[in-house]
Design a protein around this motif. Structure first.
Motif, PDB file in Angstrom:
ATOM      1  N   ALA A  13       0.830  -1.208   0.000  1.00 27.83           N
ATOM      2  CA  ALA A  13       0.000   0.000   0.000  1.00 27.83           C
ATOM      3  C   ALA A  13       0.861   1.253   0.000  1.00 27.83           C
ATOM      4  O   ALA A  13       0.381   2.342  -0.277  1.00 27.83           O
ATOM      5  CB  ALA A  13      -0.917  -0.010   1.219  1.00 27.83           C
ATOM      6  N   GLN A  60      -6.802  -2.761  -4.154  1.00 28.27           N
ATOM      7  CA  GLN A  60      -6.469  -1.410  -3.713  1.00 28.27           C
ATOM      8  C   GLN A  60      -5.011  -1.318  -3.284  1.00 28.27           C
ATOM      9  O   GLN A  60      -4.605  -0.377  -2.635  1.00 28.27           O
ATOM     10  CB  GLN A  60      -7.398  -0.998  -2.567  1.00 28.27           C
ATOM     11  N   THR A  61      -4.248  -2.338  -3.650  1.00 28.11           N
ATOM     12  CA  THR A  61      -2.821  -2.346  -3.331  1.00 28.11           C
ATOM     13  C   THR A  61      -2.084  -2.807  -4.590  1.00 28.11           C
ATOM     14  O   THR A  61      -2.711  -3.287  -5.538  1.00 28.11           O
ATOM     15  CB  THR A  61      -2.528  -3.357  -2.201  1.00 28.11           C
ATOM     16  N   PRO A  77      -3.841  -1.410  -9.025  1.00 30.76           N
ATOM     17  CA  PRO A  77      -5.288  -1.183  -8.926  1.00 30.76           C
ATOM     18  C   PRO A  77      -5.911  -0.827 -10.276  1.00 30.76           C
ATOM     19  O   PRO A  77      -5.329  -0.068 -11.050  1.00 30.76           O
ATOM     20  CB  PRO A  77      -5.395  -0.005  -7.952  1.00 30.76           C
ATOM     21  N   GLU A  88      -9.299   8.342  -1.349  1.00 28.94           N
ATOM     22  CA  GLU A  88      -8.662   7.025  -1.536  1.00 28.94           C
ATOM     23  C   GLU A  88      -8.005   6.959  -2.911  1.00 28.94           C
ATOM     24  O   GLU A  88      -6.883   6.481  -3.049  1.00 28.94           O
ATOM     25  CB  GLU A  88      -9.726   5.916  -1.460  1.00 28.94           C
ATOM     26  N   ARG A  89      -8.737   7.444  -3.925  1.00 31.60           N
ATOM     27  CA  ARG A  89      -8.194   7.435  -5.293  1.00 31.60           C
ATOM     28  C   ARG A  89      -6.902   8.238  -5.364  1.00 31.60           C
ATOM     29  O   ARG A  89      -5.943   7.838  -6.004  1.00 31.60           O
ATOM     30  CB  ARG A  89      -9.221   8.029  -6.272  1.00 31.60           C
ATOM     31  N   TRP A  92      -3.997   6.279  -3.715  1.00 32.86           N
ATOM     32  CA  TRP A  92      -3.449   5.234  -4.595  1.00 32.86           C
ATOM     33  C   TRP A  92      -2.702   5.858  -5.739  1.00 32.86           C
ATOM     34  O   TRP A  92      -1.670   5.370  -6.165  1.00 32.86           O
ATOM     35  CB  TRP A  92      -4.539   4.401  -5.262  1.00 32.86           C
ATOM     36  N   MET A  96       0.955   4.887  -7.048  1.00 31.05           N
ATOM     37  CA  MET A  96       1.135   4.390  -8.415  1.00 31.05           C
ATOM     38  C   MET A  96       2.121   5.273  -9.188  1.00 31.05           C
ATOM     39  O   MET A  96       2.947   4.772  -9.934  1.00 31.05           O
ATOM     40  CB  MET A  96      -0.207   4.374  -9.146  1.00 31.05           C
TER      41      MET A  96
END
Length: 196
Positions: A13, A60-61, A77, A88-89, A92, A96
């Motif tokens: 994460a 989500q990881t 993801p 949350e988006r 991530w 990423m």
């Protein structure tokens, strides 16, 4: 390729959780529900290694799979996940970005696109973003069993046109139902990772 071992080593994460070591890796990217988990399970000949979900956007990881003690598959993801909160988006998205921009072990990206439909805006944006960062991209046109074989070329042409596809990249028509395209996908992924 004969798969002797395949295991998930970590669901990361945060960037500090990415595995160390010299092993080359390919990232697997695609819209939620495009068949990423099915692709992983089919090419690795492992039924439940990557869990398929009825609920898109569940990954989500960044899931690191260590294959044959030689390389990693990295399942990132799915994009286009509307049901996730904006914060949350964004979280991530940052992880990423660090992964795609700074990860030295990353040798190329497998982008999965549903062969039945023209690429979505998200597909096009992802491809453009990957090319901007100079990543080699292998397009896997999934769900080929849902389209008559005689129409595959037309659908691949549509994908290439919408993506403004670059010559140095490749497209493989694939079906996790029938296993079609599995050997060709391996050949292209091996080229990305090892130049073989």
């Amino acid at each position: 390729m004969k798969i002797n071992s395949a295991e998930i080593v970590i669901s990361a994460a945060k960037p500090h959780q990415f595995p160390a070591g010299p092993f080359p890796e390919v990232a697997l990217s695609g819209r939620s529900n495009v068949g990423k988990s099915s692709f992983i399970n089919t090419v690795l000949s492992r039924k439940g290694l990557a869990r398929t979900s009825q609920r898109p956007g569940k990954t989500q990881t960044l899931n690191f799979y260590f294959i044959n003690e030689r390389f990693h598959f990295v399942d990132v993801p799915g994009y286009g996940y509307a049901k996730v909160s904006k914060s949350e988006r964004e979280a991530w998205g940052k992880v990423m970005e660090i992964y795609f921009q700074e990860r030295e072990q990353l040798k190329g990206v497998v982008q999965l696109i549903d062969i039945r439909h023209k690429p979505t805006e998200d597909d096009v944006m992802m491809y453009e973003w990957l090319k901007y960062h100079k990543h080699p991209v292998l397009i896997i046109a999934t769900k080929a069993d849902k389209v008559p074989r005689g129409k595959w070329d037309k659908h691949v042409k549509q994908i290439k046109e919408h993506l403004k596809f670059q010559q140095e990249d490749s497209v493989v028509v694939f079906s996790s139902e029938t296993g079609y395209g599995k050997d060709k996908a391996w050949k292209e992924m091996t080229k990305l990772m090892f130049g073989e």
